[in-house]
Write an enzyme that holds these catalytic residues in place. Structure first.
Site: not given
Ligand SMILES: NC(=O)C1=CN([C@@H]2O[C@H](COP(=O)(O)OP(=O)(O)OC[C@H]3O[C@@H](n4cnc5c(N)ncnc54)[C@H](OP(=O)(O)O)[C@@H]3O)[C@@H](O)[C@H]2O)C=CC1
Ligand SMILES: O=C(O)C1=N[C@H](C(=O)O)C[C@H](O)C1
Length: 250
Positions: A139, A135
Site C-alpha cells: 500500500k 493493510h
Molecule cells: N476506495 C477503495 O475501496 C480502494 C482504494 N484503493 C486505492 O486505490 C489505489 C490503487 O490501489 P492498488 O490497486 O492496490 O495499487 P496498485 O499499485 O496495485 O495499482 C495502481 C496501478 O495504477 C498504475 N498507475 C499509476 N499511475 C498511473 C497513471 N497516471 N495512469 C495509468 N496507470 C497508472 C500503476 O502503474 P505502476 O505499477 O507502473 O506504478 C499500477 O498499475 C490506491 O490509492 C489505493 O489506496 C485500493 C483498494 C480499495
Molecule cells: O490500498 C488499499 O489496499 C486500500 N486503500 C483504501 C484506503 O486507503 O482506505 C481502501 C481500502 O482500505 C484498501
C-alpha cells in the site's frame, strides 16, 4: 437500454485489474478502454468513455481527473491521498464543468462504509476512541483513506455532541507510539504480508469496550461498490464524497 461506456485507469494494478473484470462482466456496462501507466489519456475520448474508474496512485489521480473533467467524462475514484486542498481544486474544476460528476470513495466495501457510519453513530457515547487500520505492505499511503475519513467522522460527531478531548495521560513516548493524530483521534497503521484491507474502531468507556471491525478478504469485495458508483455517477453532477451517498442508508 444502451450500456454505460466505462474506462478503467490503472487497469493493471491490484484494484484496476479487478475492476476490468467486474465491468466486463456487467450486462449494463461496456468496457471501452483499460489504461495503464504511460497510456495516453486521449484514449478515453477516442473510445467514447462516459465514466472513468480511477484506481492509480495519489501522485497520478489529479492529472487524470483534470483530463476527465475537461472532457466531460464522469469519474469514480478509489485512489486515496485526498486533502482539503485537493478537494477544493477538484470542486473548482467541477464548478466550470456543469453536468460532470466525480465520486470519490475512500472505500468501496459495503461493510467498510457501514463501519464508518456506525462509528459516527457510536462516537458520542464513548469517552475514548482509536482507529487501527491494517493493510498489505504494497500500500502506497498511510494512514489509509478510510481510516482518515473514519477519524474525521468520529471527530465531527464528538464535536457536535460537545465532547472534549479524550483522556490521554501520556507525557513521554517514542515518537509515533500513539499513532497519527487525525482531528484528535489516534490512528494506527499496520502493514503486514498476508493482509488485504482491514480496520478496527475501538471505543472505550468505564467498564466497557465496543469494537467495530471490517475485513476485506480480497479485492472482489470492492467491486459491487465500484459498479454502484459507475451506475449512479452518470446522474450525479458535481463532487460526491463517499459511497454512502449512493447507498440510500437513511
Ligand atoms: N476506495 C477503495 O475501496 C480502494 C482504494 N484503493 C486505492 O486505490 C489505489 C490503487 O490501489 P492498488 O490497486 O492496490 O495499487 P496498485 O499499485 O496495485 O495499482 C495502481 C496501478 O495504477 C498504475 N498507475 C499509476 N499511475 C498511473 C497513471 N497516471 N495512469 C495509468 N496507470 C497508472 C500503476 O502503474 P505502476 O505499477 O507502473 O506504478 C499500477 O498499475 C490506491 O490509492 C489505493 O489506496 C485500493 C483498494 C480499495
Ligand atoms: O490500498 C488499499 O489496499 C486500500 N486503500 C483504501 C484506503 O486507503 O482506505 C481502501 C481500502 O482500505 C484498501
Amino acid at each position: 437500454m444502451s450500456k454505460i461506456r466505462v474506462a478503467v485507469i490503472g487497469a493493471h494494478g491490484r484494484m484496476g485489474s479487478e475492476a476490468v473484470k467486474a465491468v466486463g462482466a456487467a450486462d449494463d456496462l461496456e468496457l471501452v478502454a483499460a489504461l495503464g501507466r504511460g497510456d495516453k489519456l486521449e484514449t478515453l475520448t477516442e473510445a467514447g468513455a462516459q465514466v472513468a474508474v480511477e484506481l492509480t496512485h495519489p501522485d497520478s489521480v489529479m492529472g487524470n481527473l483534470e483530463f476527465c473533467v475537461t472532457n466531460g467524462i464522469h469519474a469514480v475514484v478509489g485512489t486515496t491521498g485526498w486533502t482539503d486542498d485537493r478537494l477544493a481544486t477538484l470542486k473548482g474544476r467541477l464548478d466550470s464543468a456543469p453536468g460532470t460528476g466525480v465520486l470519490i470513495a475512500p472505500n468501496f466495501g459495503i461493510g467498510a462504509v457501514l463501519t464508518m457510519r456506525f462509528a459516527q453513530q457510536a462516537a458520542r457515547f464513548f469517552e475514548s476512541v482509536e482507529v487501527v487500520e491494517l493493510h498489505h505492505p504494497g500500500k502506497a499511503d498511510a494512514p489509509s483513506g478510510t481510516a482518515v475519513r473514519t477519524a474525521q467522522l468520529i471527530a465531527r460527531a464528538r464535536r457536535e455532541a460537545g465532547l472534549g478531548d479524550q483522556p490521554d495521560a501520556t507525557t513521554t513516548a517514542l515518537e509515533g507510539a500513539r499513532g497519527a493524530d487525525v482531528d484528535g483521534v489516534p490512528v494506527h497503521a499496520v502493514r503486514l504480508r498476508g493482509l488485504v484491507a482491514h480496520q478496527e474502531v475501538l471505543f472505550g468507556d468505564a467498564g466497557e469496550i465496543f469494537t467495530l471491525r471490517h475485513d476485506s478478504m480480497n479485492r472482489s469485495s470492492f467491486m459491487p461498490g465500484v459498479l454502484l458508483g459507475v451506475r449512479r455517477i452518470v446522474s450525479a453532477p458535481g463532487l460526491t464524497f463517499g459511497l454512502e451517498n449512493f447507498m440510500d442508508l437513511d
